[in-house]
Design an enzyme around this catalytic site. Structure first.
Site, short mmCIF file in Angstrom:
data_model
loop_
_atom_site.label_atom_id
_atom_site.label_comp_id
_atom_site.label_asym_id
_atom_site.label_seq_id
_atom_site.Cartn_x
_atom_site.Cartn_y
_atom_site.Cartn_z
N HIS A 253 36.84 -62.30 -32.49
CA HIS A 253 36.73 -60.98 -32.69
C HIS A 253 36.75 -60.79 -34.16
CE1 HIS A 253 36.34 -58.36 -28.93
NE2 HIS A 253 37.54 -57.93 -28.96
N TYR B 44 47.70 -53.54 -29.25
CA TYR B 44 46.67 -53.61 -28.84
C TYR B 44 45.61 -54.43 -29.75
CZ TYR B 44 48.35 -52.04 -24.47
OH TYR B 44 49.02 -51.82 -23.15
N GLU B 45 44.63 -54.94 -29.52
CA GLU B 45 43.51 -55.59 -30.12
C GLU B 45 42.57 -54.10 -31.22
OE1 GLU B 45 41.22 -58.82 -28.87
OE2 GLU B 45 40.60 -57.35 -27.57
N SER B 46 42.31 -53.50 -30.91
CA SER B 46 41.84 -52.68 -31.45
C SER B 46 42.87 -51.69 -32.15
CB SER B 46 41.98 -51.02 -29.86
OG SER B 46 43.07 -50.49 -29.67
N GLY B 47 44.34 -52.19 -32.25
CA GLY B 47 44.69 -52.15 -33.74
C GLY B 47 45.22 -50.86 -33.60
#
Lengths: 287, 264
Positions: free
Chosen positions: A123, B55-58
């Site tokens: 990512h 969370y890696e969604s920001g």
């Protein structure tokens, strides 16, 4: 003697190739923007995934596409299973929270319906590749990939020495797709776009791409100021299409909820080739 | 064999509770979906109300009222202190070492804590099984101050050498992390349905440090694809308390915001 000239410069004297958004129906926009063999990024990190635009690509039978996306989830499973893709540039290919992407796996493991070349990143690497592309730079630098076997598989990962300290860092080549497609909540009648909630890498993808399409939930007269929202001006976009619900089964914050039942159901729909083809025929091609 | 009654909890519940206990209050935690998300949300409801979930969604500082199905569910954005883009998430927050704890899992793990989430089989080009890929894991493994790995233990998944190193634990052992210049310390605990493995301080080989109740060293060895060594000061994990179990079960009922969702 002086000849009086106009006071304000004529916009037609600006350099060519400037963009200005055209508001058009989805099929018209896709036809205008996407050609067979193009490199195309459909972005949206779990949220605002441009499903309707992908379905239009499938209906228009686009072929040999290089598909770029950090998380090629159900949307690329559909494109891959329908034979639109030749190559996939990605960092995580699964059905979030559920498991495998069966059409992606079938293409990689068995070459069905066509073999799929992979260009695989993390990512962090993908995000930085978009950022470099949006910045007009040839590559991005990050601390990443050290010790990972990805380095040996992926041409677009190299290492570079810091010119100041000599430290070894990862370099990844910029992504500049032919076309970027995203979904947003609002556009105004001039084609300025506003999106909010989880914003992923959509801004970077649009700015990195040569051409772009934004599908939106709604066309509004004026965009409301919204702190924290992402704004993309009409002059940075090529086409805007109004497609309410165009992110389903993902969601548009403020408009819809993520259809988790669909993601669960996709596991069964996509597991076998025949059931997959029937579903696509009934729900996408005939739609 | 003892004749004590069957416990009223499952091995999976013990694993999740053990992972929640490993999270201390006020830590900043990079959370993946699945068991890590369950364990983190459990810890918040028990002993770590100030745990910061990223969370890696920001979504920085998300406080979901129920278990999300994906890292991008709306509930994460609605309850977060801030929602930032993916570039910022990885470059500003993860890369410089601002995150205390990273949670990872994988299809394969080896004796030096390296993780494979890419392919099973000898060949990358023609894999026996194509897995989802790296996601955020390589940089999480490199840059979080420490990494917790949570995985069901079996000889098929706990292997001598992973087929593909997606994310580096300790490489081939010893000081390899230092040679890569990683910001973080690497995996400090591997929490399984059998017990807890920790790296031996010098060699960095994973050794058995704790057994969950009702499990023997023989069970642990049989569930491991390398010659697993038990630590000299092997401990037993205290069983889940009634409060831990009730809280976990209530939380599981809420997955994806609905009481009936059945996700494996």
């Amino acid at each position: 003697m002086f000849v009086l000239s106009t006071v304000v410069r004529d916009p037609n004297t600006l350099p060519p190739a400037r963009r200005s958004a055209v508001i058009a129906p989805l099929d018209v926009a896709v036809t205008a923007l996407v050609r067979d063999g193009d490199t195309i990024a459909l972005e949206g990190f779990t949220h605002l995934i441009p499903f309707a635009a992908a379905h239009e690509l499938i209906r228009q039978r686009r072929r040999r596409l290089t598909l770029v996306r950090m998380t090629p989830d159900v949307i690329y499973d559909q494109l891959i299973g329908m034979g639109c893709a030749r190559r996939l540039v990605f960092s995580w290919g699964g059905n979030p929270g559920i498991g495998s992407l069966h059409r992606f796996r079938d293409a990689v493991e068995h070459g069905w319906p066509e073999p799929l070349e992979l260009e695989e990143h993390s990512h962090a690497g993908m995000a930085n590749r978009y950022a470099a592309g949006a910045s007009g730079l040839p590559f991005a630098v990050l601390r990443g990939y050290a010790g990972s076997d990805l380095v040996g598989q992926t041409e677009s990962i190299r290492s570079i020495a810091c010119p100041f300290t000599g430290e070894s860092l990862a370099a990844v080549s910029a992504l500049n797709p032919d076309v970027a497609v995203i979904h947003a909540q609002h556009a105004d009648t001039r084609g300025n776009v506003q999106l909010w909630g989880i914003s992923g890498v959509q801004k970077e993808a649009v700015l990195a791409a040569r051409r772009s399409l934004v599908t939106v939930e709604e066309l509004v007269d004026r965009l409301e100021p919204r702190p924290g929202a992402v704004f993309l001006p009409a002059w940075a976009i090529d086409y805007v299409s109004v497609v309410p619900g165009g992110a389903h089964p993902s969601y548009a914050h403020g408009y819809s909820e993520r259809d988790n039942d669909f993601y669960l159901a996709w596991d069964g729909i996509s597991r076998e080739r025949e059931a997959f083809c029937e579903w696509m025929e009934a729900n996408v091609l005939a739609a | 064999m003892s004749s004590r009654p069957e416990p009223d909890w499952t091995a999976e519940e013990m694993m999740t509770v053990a992972a929640a206990r490993a999270l201390c209050d006020s830590a900043v935690c990079f959370v993946g979906i699945g068991l890590p998300s369950t364990a983190s949300n459990l810890a918040v409801r028990l002993h770590a109300p100030n745990l910061v979930l990223v969370y890696e969604s920001g979504t920085l500082g998300a406080k979901p009222e129920f278990l999300p199905l994906s890292i991008g569910d709306g509930i994460l954005a609605e309850t977060a202190d801030a929602v930032v883009g993916v570039v910022e998430t990885f470059n500003y927050w993860l890369q410089p070492g601002r995150i205390d704890i990273g949670f990872l899992a994988g299809a394969q793990l080896d004796r030096f804590g390296n993780i494979n989430t890419t392919v099973i089989g000898d060949s990358y080009e023609t894999p026996r099984v194509r897995l989802p890929g790296a996601g955020g894991a390589p940089e999480i493994a490199a840059s979080c101050r420490e990494v917790l790995i949570i995985m069901r233990q079996s000889p098929r998944t706990f292997v001598e050498r992973v087929d593909f190193v997606t994310s580096v634990g300790y490489g081939r052992g010893g000081g390899e992390r230092d040679r890569h210049g990683f910001v973080g310390a690497g995996p400090t605990m591997v929490i399984t349905d059998i017990g807890v493995l920790e790296p031996e301080p010098k060699t960095r080989e994973l050794v058995l440090r704790r057994l969950h109740p009702g499990v023997t060293v023989e069970d642990a060895v049989a569930a491991t694809g390398w010659a697993l060594v038990a630590s000299d000061d092997l401990e037993q994990t205290p069983p889940p308390t009634a409060l831990e179990l009730t809280t976990l079960r209530e939380l599981e009922q809420t997955k994806a915001g609905r009481p009936t969702a059945n996700v494996s």
